[in-house]
Design an enzyme around this catalytic site. Structure first.
Site, mmCIF file in Angstrom:
data_model
loop_
_atom_site.group_PDB
_atom_site.id
_atom_site.type_symbol
_atom_site.label_atom_id
_atom_site.label_comp_id
_atom_site.label_asym_id
_atom_site.label_seq_id
_atom_site.Cartn_x
_atom_site.Cartn_y
_atom_site.Cartn_z
ATOM 1 N N GLY A 52 0.803 -1.222 0.000
ATOM 2 C CA GLY A 52 0.000 0.000 0.000
ATOM 3 C C GLY A 52 0.834 1.269 0.000
ATOM 4 N N GLU A 59 1.381 27.218 6.059
ATOM 5 C CA GLU A 59 0.531 26.493 7.018
ATOM 6 C C GLU A 59 -0.551 27.452 7.514
ATOM 7 O OE1 GLU A 59 0.039 23.334 8.567
ATOM 8 O OE2 GLU A 59 -1.519 24.545 9.527
ATOM 9 N N ALA A 93 0.340 3.716 9.786
ATOM 10 C CA ALA A 93 0.527 2.320 9.383
ATOM 11 C C ALA A 93 0.498 1.383 10.587
ATOM 12 C CB ALA A 93 1.849 2.168 8.638
ATOM 13 N N HIS A 140 23.027 2.497 29.953
ATOM 14 C CA HIS A 140 23.776 3.755 30.008
ATOM 15 C C HIS A 140 25.077 3.608 29.218
ATOM 16 C CE1 HIS A 140 25.512 7.422 31.603
ATOM 17 N NE2 HIS A 140 26.632 6.735 31.826
HETATM 18 P P1 NAI Z 1 -1.521 16.286 8.360
HETATM 19 O O1 NAI Z 1 -2.918 16.168 8.803
HETATM 20 O O2 NAI Z 1 -0.424 15.699 9.171
HETATM 21 O O3 NAI Z 1 -1.142 17.840 8.187
HETATM 22 C C1 NAI Z 1 -1.846 18.702 7.337
HETATM 23 C C2 NAI Z 1 -1.491 20.136 7.660
HETATM 24 O O4 NAI Z 1 -2.008 20.959 6.637
HETATM 25 C C3 NAI Z 1 -2.089 20.623 8.971
HETATM 26 O O5 NAI Z 1 -1.098 21.265 9.717
HETATM 27 C C4 NAI Z 1 -3.166 21.605 8.506
HETATM 28 O O6 NAI Z 1 -3.379 22.656 9.409
HETATM 29 C C5 NAI Z 1 -2.591 22.121 7.201
HETATM 30 N N1 NAI Z 1 -3.572 22.624 6.240
HETATM 31 C C6 NAI Z 1 -4.797 22.098 5.956
HETATM 32 N N2 NAI Z 1 -5.381 22.820 4.962
HETATM 33 C C7 NAI Z 1 -4.497 23.779 4.612
HETATM 34 C C8 NAI Z 1 -4.506 24.841 3.654
HETATM 35 N N3 NAI Z 1 -5.540 25.022 2.811
HETATM 36 N N4 NAI Z 1 -3.428 25.645 3.574
HETATM 37 C C9 NAI Z 1 -2.359 25.456 4.404
HETATM 38 N N5 NAI Z 1 -2.300 24.484 5.322
HETATM 39 C C10 NAI Z 1 -3.352 23.668 5.429
HETATM 40 O O7 NAI Z 1 -1.520 15.731 6.861
HETATM 41 P P2 NAI Z 1 -0.340 15.192 5.949
HETATM 42 O O8 NAI Z 1 0.946 15.825 6.314
HETATM 43 O O9 NAI Z 1 -0.848 15.376 4.564
HETATM 44 O O10 NAI Z 1 -0.252 13.660 6.319
HETATM 45 C C11 NAI Z 1 -1.369 12.816 6.015
HETATM 46 C C12 NAI Z 1 -1.412 11.610 6.891
HETATM 47 O O11 NAI Z 1 -0.306 10.777 6.691
HETATM 48 C C13 NAI Z 1 -1.483 11.960 8.339
HETATM 49 O O12 NAI Z 1 -2.594 11.307 8.884
HETATM 50 C C14 NAI Z 1 -0.212 11.440 8.909
HETATM 51 O O13 NAI Z 1 -0.408 10.898 10.201
HETATM 52 C C15 NAI Z 1 0.218 10.351 7.933
HETATM 53 N N6 NAI Z 1 1.671 10.306 7.874
HETATM 54 C C16 NAI Z 1 2.381 9.865 8.942
HETATM 55 C C17 NAI Z 1 3.737 9.859 8.933
HETATM 56 C C18 NAI Z 1 4.486 9.413 10.137
HETATM 57 O O14 NAI Z 1 3.907 8.795 10.995
HETATM 58 N N7 NAI Z 1 5.763 9.723 10.263
HETATM 59 C C19 NAI Z 1 4.506 10.316 7.776
HETATM 60 C C20 NAI Z 1 3.669 10.815 6.737
HETATM 61 C C21 NAI Z 1 2.315 10.776 6.793
#
Ligand code: NAI
Length: 457
Positions: free
Chosen positions: A39, A205, A317, A442
């Site tokens: 996926g 943002e 995930a 440690h």
């Molecule tokens: P996200 O939900 O983490 O962040 C989206 C951001 O975009 C928020 O800060 C929001 O305020 C902002 N936003 C929304 N509309 C906007 C606009 N029109 N203009 C400017 N800013 C705006 O979403 P993201 O980064 O796309 O990730 C998606 C998913 O993938 C999440 O659920 C995340 O948990 C998952 N993911 C997890 C990772 C990890 O665990 N390391 C890595 C990558 C993704």
């Protein structure tokens, strides 16, 4: 028509893991996947981004080697080689899953599934030129990027000027100017990568902070780290249009600004995939665009389960793996219940962010009587030895009433590997006094958590 005990639609972390568990438990299982096993996580998300970020880390080491008494001259990054290595990593892991499914006796069908409905025999799904019938069915179709109706954005995606999580991991040329819309997890990880490899990165943002629900102190430190590294952050800014060569937004005072871009990344969140595969033929109950599941991963329809991003609860995930397991255990009649209070989250920036449980703000909002311990990472000798100029912290949120850990938040490298230990503290509900008896190795970075426990009054 072929009969199965279980049909699984979608071969991402929820679906492939569930299929393995089901196959090993003796259920006759068919897993239908239209693209590749693994996926988004394995093909265009978690794993490939980590391959890229590791290349950036190696490159960063060479750029900052001086601070550690090492002289490196003439290091450079070859983006094509970085992408080729990433593709090799993905290929190895995807191939591995295919082998595992075979070993578990799972029938894998590479085709687009089309749900036809449910009758007295079970769930009917068309895929390729066959109809599959399953006594039970698990939906694991995942999520896709949200593309909001901002003028020019959709056109930008179609022309390739605007990327999503998929295209950003395949760029063979480093863009001179990269604009990232959305300062959440994907936005920050990719901003971090392209900043390291030489792009001039702007993050737009709409909120007044980055990192979404990340603890406020941690998000502030992360912001300052990346400001120092040269990323330009536009907070409280509303994107108004995507043009042929840039992004327009209103700044926090409502002033229109346009920033030039060679490429744009749209990372403003993801939504459950619930259309295009006949889900409407089942009339399952949905809430806010996602399939509603209970703690057993059951949907509103008998025999129909859903796991992973499709239920919109925790789009990670590792949540998906566990939800898949819970679904299979319940299908097998074993008692198992999904709990969401101790799911770790990580942002793989440099420094990394690792978090578990309540933040200071969320714990207070829920009415807990909290004690907050905040410690600099410099309490760890290994951290000091390995992080010249590091400004990481750890925060431990304690429920004073029961003397238990509600949350742990850290910004420091290795946080991604350390945080599961803190997750166990939250999950097992051990008291702080019991936790103090645990011996940490440690010198390690993780022992800063032990130091923090001893600061609890
Ligand atoms: P996200 O939900 O983490 O962040 C989206 C951001 O975009 C928020 O800060 C929001 O305020 C902002 N936003 C929304 N509309 C906007 C606009 N029109 N203009 C400017 N800013 C705006 O979403 P993201 O980064 O796309 O990730 C998606 C998913 O993938 C999440 O659920 C995340 O948990 C998952 N993911 C997890 C990772 C990890 O665990 N390391 C890595 C990558 C993704």
């Amino acid at each position: 028509m072929e009969m199965f005990d279980l049909i699984i639609v979608g071969g991402g972390p929820a679906g492939y893991n569930a299929a393995l568990k089901a196959g090993h438990a003796g259920l006759k299982t068919v897993l239908i996947e239209k693209r590749a096993l693994g996926g988004v996580c394995l093909n265009e998300g978690c794993v490939p981004s980590k391959a890229l970020l590791y290349s950036a880390k190696v490159y960063d080491y060479t750029k900052h080697a001086d601070a550690y008494g090492v002289t490196v001259t003439g290091s450079s990054i070859d983006q094509k080689k970085v992408i080729a290595r990433k593709n090799k990593v993905v290929k190895t892991l995807v191939g591995g899953i295919g082998m595992q499914e075979k070993g578990a006796g799972v029938t894998v069908v590479y085709a687009e599934a089309m749900i036809q409905g449910k009758d007295s025999e079970g769930f009917k799904v068309a895929a390729g030129d066959k109809i599959y019938c399953g006594k039970q069915m698990l939906l694991a179709t995942g999520s896709m990027p949200v593309i909001p109706p901002i003028p020019g954005l959709r056109e930008g995606v179609e022309s390739g000027f605007v990327m999503t999580n998929r295209e950003v991991l395949d760029l063979e040329e480093i863009p001179a100017q990269l604009v990232v819309i959305g300062g959440g997890v994907i936005g920050l990880e990719m901003a971090s990568y392209y900043n390291s490899v030489g792009s001039n990165v702007t993050v737009i943002e709409m909120l007044d902070h980055i990192g979404g629900p990340t603890d406020a102190d941690i998000a502030k430190i992360l912001l300052n780290n990346y400001k120092k590294k040269g990323i330009n952050f536009c907070l409280k800014c509303k994107v108004t249009a995507v043009t042929a060569d840039g992004v327009s937004y209103e700044d926090e005072n409502g002033k229109p600004v346009t920033v030039k871009a060679d490429k744009v990344l749209c990372s403003i969140g993801r939504r459950a995939v619930t259309t295009g595969y006949g889900l409407e033929n089942l009339n399952v109950y949905m809430e806010r665009g996602a399939v509603k599941t209970d703690e057993y991963m059951k949907t509103s329809i008998a025999g129909l389960y859903a796991a992973g991003d499709i239920n919109g609860v925790s789009m990670l995930a590792h949540t998906a793996y566990r939800e898949g397991e819970v679904a299979i255990n319940n299908i097998l009649g074993k008692k198992d219940r999904m709990r969401y209070n101790a799911i770790p989250s990580v942002i793989y920036t440099n420094p990394e962010v690792g978090a578990i449980g309540e933040t200071e703000a969320s714990a207070k909002a829920k009415g807990y009587d909290v004690e907050v311990v905040k410690l600099t990472m410099n309490f760890s000798g290994r951290y000091v030895a390995e992080n010249e100029g590091g400004d990481g912290i750890v925060k431990v949120i304690v429920d004073k009433k029961y003397n238990r850990i509600l949350g742990v938040h850290m910004i420091a490298n290795y946080a991604s590997e350390i945080i599961y230990g803190a997750a166990m503290m939250v999950e097992t509900e051990m008291t702080v006094d019991n936790l103090k008896e645990i011996v940490f190795p440690h010198p390690t970075v993780c022992e800063v958590i032990r130091e923090a426990l001893f600061e609890v009054k």
